[in-house]
Design an enzyme around this catalytic site. Structure first.
Site: not given
Ligand code: DGJ
Length: 705
Positions: A443, A507
């Site tokens: 990430d 997300d």
């Molecule tokens: C952002 C990501 O896009 C989410 O899926 C998740 O992993 C969060 N970060 C976790 O902090």
């Protein structure tokens, strides 16, 4: 002066490149001509207008002011004393091996050697890049190196990216007119809103009609895409990195290479571009071939967030296994001090308060159930509230003397410093060596601002260092699959995809938003790279509610997964989910390897997606009704890509709680199916869908009779 013809083996795509001055010029990209390209030179001769230079500057890959280029030059820069500001290279030599052309040109005055590489792959994707070697004795500082591509004069429409977090991969069409349109991304990551992709085409192009070119820069950092129409009628697309500070500085005897620019051309709409890009990505070296076995994920993020508890997470794994998941990804929250998003990044060891016996009890439980285990990391970042930052505050990127700005309470680690790179690599290496982990969700959750290393701007070097970090980890752990995530889909580009195998698309698990997001994603990237999860009935990011049928029908045409606390799901929901997962498993080989079409639809509130198997004997179609239907009776949807004289059997499937909409009568075939319908008829007439409720979707299966 030489004209080079580069042709794909199936003769479907011809690229003609001219090496007249320094850098090569793209003269033609598209269909091959019957009878060859004889006479092309004479046909291309243009008049010289009054009040113009005597010789028109060519639209080379890097057009120069010194050559008389009237638009924004592709190459600008200068030495520290201001000299060498108007480079003008002259042809030196060229090497042609099959469909790869390397051209060298020199500016002896500025002391620059320019090398351009152009390649045409078997799928018709052209890629090119340039490299500048400083042969002089002083630094030369590039201001801008933007690869420049002339598109046909008949092109009048530009399709540019638009978006934001939970709204990625959207595009808008704007007219291509005299003057320039520039989209600059200074976020230090590929970004949600301005990824380096452009489409240009004839007015009114659609998914299946019109001429279209797609251009994409394989770069995960700052970049600008630009389209310019010159008053002499030529129109060019320019894509290149955006340098900050001194990032373009080239010391004597060193060079600077641009990212690859990828281009695909279609004379039958955007789908032709997408299909070429998909095939290119599917064939990228060192990657799992699309085997159809992309495992089904259970991701813990929206199920438990930071609330990690071994027994709950084990129970979640049990439920995941019951419904048919195959990979369990433990998301954020497992490492030292990470009880919330204000602390912990940088301290990549297991949190001893939450996990007194480490992660092994969970991993053993998960793998014991037959699932692979995956883990979340965000290696580029550090929280000021972390042991790492307390020990080394100077390791955060910053502009000395200015307070660094946080994003999601975090700063960016300066991976260009070897000691930082080694420390983080060491943590990741140990994590993977000590645990049975086969998957990493990588990430990256903030923009780069004041991305300095020491006193110098370093967003560019950071982008390269991060790529190198992933590469090094892959060398050490070659069987581990890595997903690219950046607050959802903020880092999806051909550069990061050289080293990763899945993208966390967004997300948003809201099926309605996802329909549009995924349609945009598929314009460039293939479905098996597109992470898509079934969330809970009420979306966490939008508050909207959708039935399981719509949620699952939306997520299953991708690298499918679940991001839902199944401990809260009813027995009936889990039963339906298991059934849907079975359907996905039956069809995933087709979804993950097939040709993707986005059939043009008459109703703007509707969206169709068609996956056709390689041998074209089977296909899957999803039709989603996004809003209330525009017309009282749905319009037919024509299906491209089938074999004209093969006769197909057609069946509608309603997944989970899906249903068709309200109508006095729906077409009989939606109940009893259809047989003996030729591909030619399906392409010319199409199928007549049933009336659908807004925010619902159906699946249609086609197979050779
Ligand atoms: C952002 C990501 O896009 C989410 O899926 C998740 O992993 C969060 N970060 C976790 O902090």
């Amino acid at each position: 002066m030489t004209l080079h013809e580069l042709m794909t083996e199936d003769a479907s795509r011809l690229l003609i490149v001219e090496t007249r001055t320094g850098a090569p010029e793209i003269v033609h990209f598209g269909r091959a001509f019957a009878g060859g390209a004889g006479g092309l030179e004479a046909l291309r001769e243009r008049s010289v207008p009054n009040a113009a230079l005597d010789v028109e500057a060519p639209a080379t890959l890097l057009p120069e002011e010194g050559e008389g280029w009237p638009g924004l030059p592709g190459l600008t820069g200068r030495a520290d004393d201001g000299s060498g500001w108007s480079p003008r290279v002259t042809f030196l030599d060229e090497e042609r091996i099959d469909n790869r052309l390397v051209v060298r040109a020199r500016d002896a005055v500025a002391g620059l050697l320019l090398t351009t590489e152009i390649e045409l792959d078997p799928y018709g994707v052209l890629r090119c890049r340039a490299s500048i070697l400083n042969e002089g004795e002083r630094d030369w500082v590039a201001e801008r190196i933007a690869l420049t591509v002339p598109v046909p004069h008949r092109f009048g429409t530009l399709r540019v990216p638009e978006g934001r977090w939970v709204h990625e991969f959207h595009h808008v069409d704007i007219p291509l007119r005299v003057g320039a349109t520039e989209i600059a991304n200074r976020r230090g990551r590929t970004s949600h809103d301005r990824p380096p992709t452009l489409f240009a085409g004839t007015n009114g192009f659609t998914n299946q009609t019109g001429e279209v070119w797609g251009l994409h820069l394989g770069w995960s950092g700052n970049a600008a895409t630009r389209a310019e129409v010159l008053t002499d009628g030529r129109r060019v697309m320019q894509l290149g990195e955006l340098f900050q500070g001194d990032e373009g500085r080239i010391a004597p005897a060193t060079d600077l290479t641009t990212p690859w620019l990828y281009i695909a051309a279609s004379d039958a709409g955007v789908d032709g571009v997408s299909q070429a890009f998909h095939r290119h990505l599917r064939a990228r070296p060192g990657h799992t071939p699309p085997s159809g076995s992309r495992p089904i994920h259970l991701n813990t993020w929206e199920a438990v967030y930071f609330d990690h508890d071994l027994e709950t997470l084990k129970a979640l794994a049990d439920r995941a296994a019951e419904v048919g998941a195959e990979r369990y990804v433990l998301d954020d929250g497992w490492f030292h001090g990470r009880r919330h998003d204000r602390a912990g990044l940088g301290d990549w060891w297991v949190d001893e308060t939450v996990w007194p016996n480490g992660l092994t009890p969970l991993i053993d439980h998960v793998t014991g159930l037959g699932l692979e285990f995956g883990i979340w990391v965000e290696p580029e970042m550090v929280n000021p509230d972390s042991d790492l930052f307390r020990e080394h505050p100077e390791w955060a990127m910053q502009d000395p003397g200015h307070d660094p700005i946080t994003g999601r309470n975090q700063l960016v680690l300066d991976l260009t410093r070897p000691e930082v790179f080694d420390r983080i690599l060491g943590h990741l290496d140990r994590l993977l060596a000590d645990h049975d982990v086969s998957y990493v969700k990588w990430d990256m959750n903030r923009d780069l601002t004041q991305a300095g290393s020491g006193a110098r701007a370093a967003a560019r070097a950071q982008t390269i260092a991060n790529w190198r970090l992933i590469d090094e980890l892959r060398v050490r752990h070659p069987t581990v699959t890595i997903e690219s995530c950046s607050s959802g889909g903020g880092r999806a580009d051909f550069g990061i995809l050289e080293r990763t195998d899945r993208v966390w698309t967004s997300d948003s698990n809201d099926a309605l938003e996802r329909q549009r997001i995924q349609s945009g994603f598929l314009r460039v990237f293939p479905p098996e790279l597109m992470g898509a999860h079934v969330g809970p009935g009420q979306s966490h990011t939008s508050g909207r509610r959708h039935g399981l049928g719509f949620r699952a029908t939306t997520a299953m045409f991708a690298s499918f997964g679940i991001e839902w606390n199944l401990l809260d799901a009813t027995d009936e929901e889990r039963r339906q989910l298991a059934e849907i997962i079975e359907v996905h498993k039956r069809h995933r080989n087709l979804i993950h390897t097939g040709t993707v079409w986005q059939p043009d639809v008459a109703d703007p509130a509707q969206q169709a997606l068609l996956f056709v198997s390689a041998d074209r004997t089977e296909a899957l179609l999803s039709i989603a009704q996004l809003e209330i239907a525009r017309y009282a009776v749905p319009s037919p949807i024509r299906l491209p890509g089938l074999v004209p004289d093969v006769r197909y059997r057609i069946e509608m499937q309603l997944l989970g709680d899906s249903r068709v909409g309200l109508a006095i009568a729906q077409p009989e075939w939606t109940r009893s199916g259809l047989t003996d319908i030729s591909g030619a008829m399906l392409e010319a007439i199409g199928i007549q869908p049933p009336a659908l409720d807004p925010e619902s979707a159906i699946v249609i299966h086609l197979s050779a009779d």
